[in-house]
Scaffold this active site. Sequence first.
Site, PDB file in Angstrom:
ATOM      1  N   ARG A 165       0.924  -1.120  -0.043  1.00  0.00           N
ATOM      2  CA  ARG A 165       0.060  -0.011   0.042  1.00  0.00           C
ATOM      3  C   ARG A 165       1.026   1.083  -0.029  1.00  0.00           C
ATOM      4  NH1 ARG A 165      -3.309  -3.618  -0.609  1.00  0.00           N
ATOM      5  NH2 ARG A 165      -5.556  -3.557   0.066  1.00  0.00           N
ATOM      6  N   SER A 238     -10.919  -0.810   3.440  1.00  0.00           N
ATOM      7  CA  SER A 238     -10.162  -0.813   4.740  1.00  0.00           C
ATOM      8  C   SER A 238      -9.522   0.383   5.188  1.00  0.00           C
ATOM      9  CB  SER A 238      -8.730  -1.450   4.522  1.00  0.00           C
ATOM     10  OG  SER A 238      -9.017  -2.736   3.851  1.00  0.00           O
ATOM     11  N   GLU A 339      -4.882   3.777   6.209  1.00  0.00           N
ATOM     12  CA  GLU A 339      -4.736   3.510   4.964  1.00  0.00           C
ATOM     13  C   GLU A 339      -5.133   4.645   4.108  1.00  0.00           C
ATOM     14  OE1 GLU A 339      -5.574   1.841   1.204  1.00  0.00           O
ATOM     15  OE2 GLU A 339      -6.625   0.505   2.785  1.00  0.00           O
TER      16      GLU A 339
END
Length: 343
Positions: A165, A238, A339
């Site tokens: 990520r 998420s 995130e």
Amino acid sequence: MLSVEADKDLCGATTFGVPARCEYYAQADSVETLRDAIGLARTRGLSWRVLGEGSNVLLTGNVPGMIIRIAIPGIRFESVGDDSFLIRAGAGVNWHTLVRTCLDRDLYGLENLALIPGSVGAAPVQNIGAYGVELSDLFESVEVLDGVTGQLRTLYADDCRFGYRDSVFKQELAGRYVVTQLAVRLSTVPDPVLRYPALTAALAEHDLTPTPRHVFDAVCAIRRSKLPDPERIGNAGSFFRNPVLSRARYGALQERLQSRHGALPFFPVPGSDAVKVPAAWLIEQAGWKGFRDGDAGVHDRQALVLVNHGRATGEEIARLARRIADDVAEQFDVRLEPEVRIL
Ligand code: EPU
């Protein structure tokens, strides 16, 4: 032709659906209009930032300066050898549309990344990944516009420094380069990636080797069963990254938690000795799954997903995220990092 709106309502511009406005809003449907929008912001002394489909952003208030919505269209296919194709997609193309279009043409590799909300341009920024595949596995190059010089550049995988990520676009180049086009390398030969446990389980019923179409269908089914549809309930997938721990730290934590919480799941991190532990597990074990404070909540089928049940503000969701992170840190001594981009 560049069109700019003043005092634009951003409620529908992000998948969290929280209330916010921005001073100026421009839509760029070509490299030229993008260049013009940045130029206009600069001459007026405004800060600027780009937005795709708003599926990984939480707005906690009004946004000063100019928001530039990237809407560059187009998908092109180029054969580059016996089994290989380069697929070039404009940054404004919807990610799932790209995945589906490639599969319909029997070009394989993207099927594990089906149904990820968002645009093509956002995909390399956070190196999207799901069900055992990351964009970096298929990545060929990106075309970017340098917001400082106005020049177009091509960056290859080594330039992008992809991680979990993560990429150079979230680090030292954040806010400077705008992705205008992505190129991925796909194959005409099926080679399904089946290593992710939930996917392996979903495909176990197939007697024959699963095809990319089976993988695509299974990933869509898993996602639809666990993740809330942003059209119906505001969310950004998420909310936190899965923490990466050294084996030693994982072992110590597992030993401490075993008697009360059972086995702590983990996923190996390829190319390193570390492991990823599911933040969803930590959040659920800490007692937050399904929690709700007003309209800000934790999804009841996936504890890693924070949701807007209707009228939550971005600040309320951000506050809930801080409470959860603080509590997980206190209970398990692991710090969760968002995130989602919080503005
Ligand atoms: N789990 C729980 N409680 C829950 C949900 C999950 O304990 O409520 C545990 C289970 O042990 C489960 C494990 O967490 O086996 C992993 O769950 P899941 O397969 O749903 O994946 P995740 O780690 O929560 C990551 C990505 C997702 C991606 C899936 C599948 C991150 C931050 N998230 O989630 O990506 O779809 O794996 O590959 O890495 C996103 O980035 O927005 C996203 C949805």
